[in-house]
Design a protein around this motif. Sequence first.
Motif, PDB file in Angstrom:
ATOM      1  N   GLU A 277       0.857  -1.191   0.000  1.00  0.00           N
ATOM      2  CA  GLU A 277       0.000   0.000   0.000  1.00  0.00           C
ATOM      3  C   GLU A 277       0.899   1.250   0.000  1.00  0.00           C
ATOM      4  O   GLU A 277       1.141   1.862   1.039  1.00  0.00           O
ATOM      5  CB  GLU A 277      -0.894   0.002   1.240  1.00  0.00           C
ATOM      6  CG  GLU A 277      -1.845  -1.166   1.333  1.00  0.00           C
ATOM      7  CD  GLU A 277      -3.040  -0.993   0.411  1.00  0.00           C
ATOM      8  OE1 GLU A 277      -3.305   0.145  -0.009  1.00  0.00           O
ATOM      9  OE2 GLU A 277      -3.696  -2.001   0.106  1.00  0.00           O
ATOM     10  N   TRP A 278       1.374   1.629  -1.179  1.00  0.00           N
ATOM     11  CA  TRP A 278       2.318   2.741  -1.267  1.00  0.00           C
ATOM     12  C   TRP A 278       1.693   4.046  -0.791  1.00  0.00           C
ATOM     13  O   TRP A 278       2.356   4.856  -0.142  1.00  0.00           O
ATOM     14  CB  TRP A 278       2.832   2.889  -2.699  1.00  0.00           C
ATOM     15  CG  TRP A 278       3.589   1.689  -3.182  1.00  0.00           C
ATOM     16  CD1 TRP A 278       3.176   0.784  -4.101  1.00  0.00           C
ATOM     17  CD2 TRP A 278       4.878   1.241  -2.733  1.00  0.00           C
ATOM     18  NE1 TRP A 278       4.120  -0.200  -4.264  1.00  0.00           N
ATOM     19  CE2 TRP A 278       5.173   0.061  -3.449  1.00  0.00           C
ATOM     20  CE3 TRP A 278       5.800   1.726  -1.807  1.00  0.00           C
ATOM     21  CZ2 TRP A 278       6.366  -0.647  -3.257  1.00  0.00           C
ATOM     22  CZ3 TRP A 278       6.985   1.028  -1.617  1.00  0.00           C
ATOM     23  CH2 TRP A 278       7.253  -0.135  -2.339  1.00  0.00           C
ATOM     24  N   GLU A 279       0.430   4.252  -1.101  1.00  0.00           N
ATOM     25  CA  GLU A 279      -0.239   5.488  -0.662  1.00  0.00           C
ATOM     26  C   GLU A 279      -0.296   5.565   0.864  1.00  0.00           C
ATOM     27  O   GLU A 279      -0.105   6.632   1.454  1.00  0.00           O
ATOM     28  CB  GLU A 279      -1.657   5.558  -1.240  1.00  0.00           C
ATOM     29  CG  GLU A 279      -1.705   5.972  -2.697  1.00  0.00           C
ATOM     30  CD  GLU A 279      -3.124   6.326  -3.136  1.00  0.00           C
ATOM     31  OE1 GLU A 279      -3.931   6.702  -2.272  1.00  0.00           O
ATOM     32  OE2 GLU A 279      -3.407   6.215  -4.333  1.00  0.00           O
ATOM     33  N   THR A 280      -0.535   4.428   1.503  1.00  0.00           N
ATOM     34  CA  THR A 280      -0.586   4.397   2.966  1.00  0.00           C
ATOM     35  C   THR A 280       0.774   4.743   3.560  1.00  0.00           C
ATOM     36  O   THR A 280       0.876   5.509   4.529  1.00  0.00           O
ATOM     37  CB  THR A 280      -1.037   3.009   3.456  1.00  0.00           C
ATOM     38  OG1 THR A 280      -2.352   2.749   2.958  1.00  0.00           O
ATOM     39  CG2 THR A 280      -1.041   2.937   4.974  1.00  0.00           C
ATOM     40  N   LEU A 281       1.829   4.189   2.995  1.00  0.00           N
ATOM     41  CA  LEU A 281       3.174   4.472   3.497  1.00  0.00           C
ATOM     42  C   LEU A 281       3.529   5.944   3.339  1.00  0.00           C
ATOM     43  O   LEU A 281       4.113   6.563   4.247  1.00  0.00           O
ATOM     44  CB  LEU A 281       4.205   3.596   2.766  1.00  0.00           C
ATOM     45  CG  LEU A 281       4.046   2.079   2.934  1.00  0.00           C
ATOM     46  CD1 LEU A 281       5.142   1.350   2.176  1.00  0.00           C
ATOM     47  CD2 LEU A 281       4.076   1.684   4.409  1.00  0.00           C
ATOM     48  N   LEU A 282       3.158   6.531   2.208  1.00  0.00           N
ATOM     49  CA  LEU A 282       3.435   7.953   1.990  1.00  0.00           C
ATOM     50  C   LEU A 282       2.586   8.829   2.911  1.00  0.00           C
ATOM     51  O   LEU A 282       3.054   9.866   3.395  1.00  0.00           O
ATOM     52  CB  LEU A 282       3.169   8.309   0.525  1.00  0.00           C
ATOM     53  CG  LEU A 282       4.163   7.751  -0.496  1.00  0.00           C
ATOM     54  CD1 LEU A 282       3.692   8.021  -1.920  1.00  0.00           C
ATOM     55  CD2 LEU A 282       5.550   8.361  -0.280  1.00  0.00           C
ATOM     56  N   PHE A 283       1.362   8.411   3.160  1.00  0.00           N
ATOM     57  CA  PHE A 283       0.516   9.157   4.090  1.00  0.00           C
ATOM     58  C   PHE A 283       1.142   9.176   5.481  1.00  0.00           C
ATOM     59  O   PHE A 283       1.193  10.214   6.144  1.00  0.00           O
ATOM     60  CB  PHE A 283      -0.878   8.533   4.151  1.00  0.00           C
ATOM     61  CG  PHE A 283      -1.768   9.146   5.196  1.00  0.00           C
ATOM     62  CD1 PHE A 283      -2.329  10.395   5.002  1.00  0.00           C
ATOM     63  CD2 PHE A 283      -2.026   8.482   6.389  1.00  0.00           C
ATOM     64  CE1 PHE A 283      -3.154  10.976   5.974  1.00  0.00           C
ATOM     65  CE2 PHE A 283      -2.842   9.048   7.358  1.00  0.00           C
ATOM     66  CZ  PHE A 283      -3.404  10.301   7.149  1.00  0.00           C
ATOM     67  N   PHE A 284       1.619   8.019   5.922  1.00  0.00           N
ATOM     68  CA  PHE A 284       2.278   7.953   7.225  1.00  0.00           C
ATOM     69  C   PHE A 284       3.487   8.879   7.271  1.00  0.00           C
ATOM     70  O   PHE A 284       3.704   9.592   8.263  1.00  0.00           O
ATOM     71  CB  PHE A 284       2.732   6.523   7.515  1.00  0.00           C
ATOM     72  CG  PHE A 284       1.720   5.723   8.266  1.00  0.00           C
ATOM     73  CD1 PHE A 284       1.252   6.128   9.502  1.00  0.00           C
ATOM     74  CD2 PHE A 284       1.233   4.543   7.743  1.00  0.00           C
ATOM     75  CE1 PHE A 284       0.320   5.390  10.198  1.00  0.00           C
ATOM     76  CE2 PHE A 284       0.301   3.782   8.429  1.00  0.00           C
ATOM     77  CZ  PHE A 284      -0.157   4.214   9.662  1.00  0.00           C
ATOM     78  N   ALA A 285       4.281   8.873   6.201  1.00  0.00           N
ATOM     79  CA  ALA A 285       5.474   9.724   6.177  1.00  0.00           C
ATOM     80  C   ALA A 285       5.087  11.189   6.334  1.00  0.00           C
ATOM     81  O   ALA A 285       5.684  11.922   7.140  1.00  0.00           O
ATOM     82  CB  ALA A 285       6.241   9.498   4.878  1.00  0.00           C
ATOM     83  N   GLY A 286       4.091  11.636   5.581  1.00  0.00           N
ATOM     84  CA  GLY A 286       3.653  13.026   5.678  1.00  0.00           C
ATOM     85  C   GLY A 286       3.095  13.360   7.043  1.00  0.00           C
ATOM     86  O   GLY A 286       3.374  14.419   7.612  1.00  0.00           O
ATOM     87  N   LEU A 287       2.303  12.450   7.606  1.00  0.00           N
ATOM     88  CA  LEU A 287       1.712  12.673   8.920  1.00  0.00           C
ATOM     89  C   LEU A 287       2.790  12.764   9.992  1.00  0.00           C
ATOM     90  O   LEU A 287       2.748  13.628  10.879  1.00  0.00           O
ATOM     91  CB  LEU A 287       0.736  11.531   9.240  1.00  0.00           C
ATOM     92  CG  LEU A 287      -0.151  11.706  10.482  1.00  0.00           C
ATOM     93  CD1 LEU A 287      -1.077  12.908  10.321  1.00  0.00           C
ATOM     94  CD2 LEU A 287      -0.960  10.437  10.728  1.00  0.00           C
ATOM     95  N   PHE A 288       3.792  11.880   9.911  1.00  0.00           N
ATOM     96  CA  PHE A 288       4.884  11.910  10.881  1.00  0.00           C
ATOM     97  C   PHE A 288       5.641  13.239  10.833  1.00  0.00           C
ATOM     98  O   PHE A 288       6.053  13.768  11.866  1.00  0.00           O
ATOM     99  CB  PHE A 288       5.848  10.757  10.631  1.00  0.00           C
ATOM    100  CG  PHE A 288       5.391   9.436  11.169  1.00  0.00           C
ATOM    101  CD1 PHE A 288       4.857   9.323  12.448  1.00  0.00           C
ATOM    102  CD2 PHE A 288       5.481   8.285  10.404  1.00  0.00           C
ATOM    103  CE1 PHE A 288       4.430   8.107  12.950  1.00  0.00           C
ATOM    104  CE2 PHE A 288       5.067   7.057  10.888  1.00  0.00           C
ATOM    105  CZ  PHE A 288       4.536   6.965  12.171  1.00  0.00           C
TER     106      PHE A 288
END
Length: 430
Positions: A277-288
């Motif tokens: 889930e690449w979108e999920t991983l990128l979302f986490f990165a931005g949120l962090f």
Amino acid sequence: MSTIAAITVFVVAYLLIATERVPKTAAALAGAGLVLALGVVGSDEVFYSRDTGIDWDVIFLLLGMMIIVGVLRRTGVFEYTAIWAAKRAKGSPMRVMILLVLITAIASAFLDNVTTVLLIAPVTLLVCDRLGISPVPFLIAEVLASNIGGTATLIGDPPNIIIGSRAGLTFNDFLVNMAPIVAIELVALVVVLPWVFRGSFSVDPRRVADVMALNEREAIRDTRLLIQCAVVLAAVFAGFIGHSVFHLAPSVVALLGAGVLVLLSRTQPKDYLAGVEWETLLFFAGLFVMIGALVHTGVIADLARLAANATGGNALVAVMLILGVSALLSGVIDNIPYVATMSPLVADLVRDIGNPAHAEALWWSLALGADFGGNLTAVGASANVVMLGIARREGFPISFWEFTRKGAIVTALTVLLAAPYLWLRYFLLS
């Protein structure tokens, strides 16, 4: 100015995520880019700092487990489990939900809730497809159960690992102190499921008859690959449970497991990467990054300190305040960075309290508040984000508010049950 900028960017991005005016990944990455461009945080804080940067352990734990699940999906074991569960529940959607919720909660205690969600979601999607019903209520119920079940042990929910490290609490400490209230919470969850998800359990009797006629053994497509996956998963789970003995972080264990399984199975990149889930991983990165900006500028620490100062030295007031504030803030900003920021302040409070039982209750109130508070919104816990990402990719998008309407009810219920438990066990009976 940096503080104002960090707060403004986070609030705007959060509103965009909540209202779904733009895709949540785009909102998170744009917010991350803004706090970097405005100089609120720099590359060192974002990429290298444990306190204010991207939590790479979470990112790579997810990546490793997504790859393992991608390979495991080729065996047909998810179809097997889906048919087995539906048949054991006699095709009743209500009984299917209860069965999957209990499986999810128990598994989350001994793995971690993110891993459990990655494993249970494909099964759920297949069960619901077979029965011809929407998987959305089932996916939401399971992720709520995963956050509750993960509270029971040191490794079940990422905030527990942080608390255990800071307070010197062991796996057995968590099991003895948290498992009793988690068992009570699970019973309460099962009781309210028919009401929370009312209207979600209608099914065509013909579909039920078709499912009952299926032979689950025929679903297994590759027995050799299934054995390989089972061996690797057993090793990964052993690594999760014994991470303090082996001195390997769960993220490293997951990546090692993924690498070994890919080599053993000789799976092609297009096959095992398709499940990531690449979108999920990128979302986490931005949120962090955005939350790291709030940590870096002292916003979260100031909020936590205000809550701590409001106790007036009363241990019971401190416990209840930490429980309530933790549930609220963890639901809004993700419970991992919240606990990382709050734990030093709880440690300061613990030193000022003479009664050992009262002092220990502060840590348990932080764990219960943060873990149960993760159910409050769609971004309150890592498992929530992962589950919503899977649902969206499979064509069943779950909106921020659809999740939050259900999650808020369960959070309120679990916190209300946790409060008397803390009072009875650590104050009245201590």
